[in-house]
Design a protein around this motif. Sequence first.
Motif, PDB file in Angstrom:
ATOM      1  N   GLY A 240      -9.580  -3.030  -0.968  1.00 60.08           N
ATOM      2  CA  GLY A 240     -10.820  -3.748  -0.759  1.00 60.08           C
ATOM      3  C   GLY A 240     -11.103  -4.040   0.695  1.00 60.08           C
ATOM      4  O   GLY A 240     -12.132  -4.620   1.028  1.00 60.08           O
ATOM      5  N   LYS A 241     -10.198  -3.634   1.573  1.00 59.73           N
ATOM      6  CA  LYS A 241     -10.333  -3.943   2.989  1.00 59.73           C
ATOM      7  C   LYS A 241     -11.406  -3.054   3.613  1.00 59.73           C
ATOM      8  O   LYS A 241     -11.424  -1.849   3.412  1.00 59.73           O
ATOM      9  CB  LYS A 241      -8.994  -3.701   3.670  1.00 59.73           C
ATOM     10  N   LEU A 242     -12.287  -3.654   4.395  1.00 57.24           N
ATOM     11  CA  LEU A 242     -13.362  -2.935   5.072  1.00 57.24           C
ATOM     12  C   LEU A 242     -12.888  -2.616   6.480  1.00 57.24           C
ATOM     13  O   LEU A 242     -12.576  -3.525   7.258  1.00 57.24           O
ATOM     14  CB  LEU A 242     -14.608  -3.807   5.089  1.00 57.24           C
TER      15      LEU A 242
ATOM     16  N   VAL B  86     -16.790 -13.957  -4.942  1.00 59.13           N
ATOM     17  CA  VAL B  86     -15.355 -14.053  -5.182  1.00 59.13           C
ATOM     18  C   VAL B  86     -14.549 -13.703  -3.934  1.00 59.13           C
ATOM     19  O   VAL B  86     -13.585 -14.363  -3.585  1.00 59.13           O
ATOM     20  CB  VAL B  86     -14.970 -13.111  -6.352  1.00 59.13           C
ATOM     21  N   SER B  87     -14.970 -12.640  -3.267  1.00 59.46           N
ATOM     22  CA  SER B  87     -14.208 -12.132  -2.125  1.00 59.46           C
ATOM     23  C   SER B  87     -14.715 -12.725  -0.824  1.00 59.46           C
ATOM     24  O   SER B  87     -15.926 -12.857  -0.611  1.00 59.46           O
ATOM     25  CB  SER B  87     -14.320 -10.610  -2.061  1.00 59.46           C
ATOM     26  N   LEU B  88     -13.773 -13.062   0.054  1.00 55.78           N
ATOM     27  CA  LEU B  88     -14.118 -13.586   1.373  1.00 55.78           C
ATOM     28  C   LEU B  88     -13.190 -12.947   2.392  1.00 55.78           C
ATOM     29  O   LEU B  88     -11.977 -12.843   2.188  1.00 55.78           O
ATOM     30  CB  LEU B  88     -13.994 -15.113   1.411  1.00 55.78           C
TER      31      LEU B  88
ATOM     32  N   TYR C 294      -8.045 -11.648   3.889  1.00 49.91           N
ATOM     33  CA  TYR C 294      -8.893 -11.529   2.707  1.00 49.91           C
ATOM     34  C   TYR C 294      -8.486 -12.564   1.650  1.00 49.91           C
ATOM     35  O   TYR C 294      -7.297 -12.776   1.384  1.00 49.91           O
ATOM     36  CB  TYR C 294      -8.767 -10.121   2.119  1.00 49.91           C
ATOM     37  N   PHE C 295      -9.496 -13.190   1.054  1.00 46.02           N
ATOM     38  CA  PHE C 295      -9.292 -14.126  -0.062  1.00 46.02           C
ATOM     39  C   PHE C 295     -10.007 -13.616  -1.303  1.00 46.02           C
ATOM     40  O   PHE C 295     -11.127 -13.132  -1.229  1.00 46.02           O
ATOM     41  CB  PHE C 295      -9.876 -15.502   0.269  1.00 46.02           C
ATOM     42  N   GLN C 296      -9.340 -13.761  -2.420  1.00 48.15           N
ATOM     43  CA  GLN C 296      -9.989 -13.589  -3.718  1.00 48.15           C
ATOM     44  C   GLN C 296      -9.958 -14.968  -4.365  1.00 48.15           C
ATOM     45  O   GLN C 296      -8.908 -15.459  -4.751  1.00 48.15           O
ATOM     46  CB  GLN C 296      -9.249 -12.580  -4.577  1.00 48.15           C
TER      47      GLN C 296
ATOM     48  N   ASP D 147     -14.435  -8.538  -7.064  1.00 49.45           N
ATOM     49  CA  ASP D 147     -13.029  -8.513  -6.709  1.00 49.45           C
ATOM     50  C   ASP D 147     -12.764  -7.481  -5.617  1.00 49.45           C
ATOM     51  O   ASP D 147     -13.126  -6.321  -5.757  1.00 49.45           O
ATOM     52  CB  ASP D 147     -12.243  -8.172  -7.978  1.00 49.45           C
ATOM     53  N   ARG D 148     -12.153  -7.909  -4.518  1.00 47.81           N
ATOM     54  CA  ARG D 148     -11.728  -7.043  -3.430  1.00 47.81           C
ATOM     55  C   ARG D 148     -12.848  -6.216  -2.831  1.00 47.81           C
ATOM     56  O   ARG D 148     -12.627  -5.250  -2.135  1.00 47.81           O
ATOM     57  CB  ARG D 148     -10.598  -6.098  -3.859  1.00 47.81           C
TER      58      ARG D 148
END
Lengths: 111, 116
Positions: free
Chosen positions: A97-99, B30-32, B48-50, B98-99
């Motif tokens: 999920g990493k950009l 959800v994702s930050l 990264y936070f979920q 998510d993600r």
Amino acid sequence: SQQGEEDPQALSIQEGENATMNCSYKTSINNLQWYRQNSGRGLVHLILIRSNEREKHSGRLRVTLDTSKKSSSLLITASRAADTASYFCATVVSNTGKLIFGQGTTLQVKP
Amino acid sequence: GAGVSQSPRYKVAKRGQDVALRCDPISGHVSLFWYQQALGQGPEFLTYFQNEAQLDKSGLPSDRFFAERPEGSVSTLKIQRTQQEDSAVYLCASSLGDRGRGNTIYFGEGSWLTVV
């Protein structure tokens, strides 16, 4: 560190001309996104293309994706002075999920 | 609010001072993510936070950097004992799912930190 490379680093064109920016990346991706950043401002999302798509349009923007070559291009047609900005491609690395961003292309559109 | 909101927009800190940067993501996201952008460079991933869980902090440059999102909405990035090399724009981003997979990731205007 960043995984993308963008080409050219800087581009100067006249209003009305088309601008093409290219982006290459290294790992497998879920999708690729293009962003614009005006000087001193945050990133504005332009367009998202998924890994199973080859081309996408949004207004004057056309994005292509070639996963076999790990590359993408952004075409801005009939450019305007207001398009002057830095443009970044960013890939979402599979399973993280990493950009991950490229270095960006600085576009100047002269009126 | 309608977008990702960050504060302060500008911060000048003396070397050695602690700073705290706040991010209000889009409601329900959800994702930050936190990113650091040096002048003339592309943004670099920090963490990264979920929801409230910090699932990836591989980009934090040192143990002086700490991020939290205790209730799964607002997040704070804290930098202790700031150094001149910490001068950068700190960007917060959020996405619905998510993600961030397959989801558009929206960025705030950034917090511009200058360490003198």
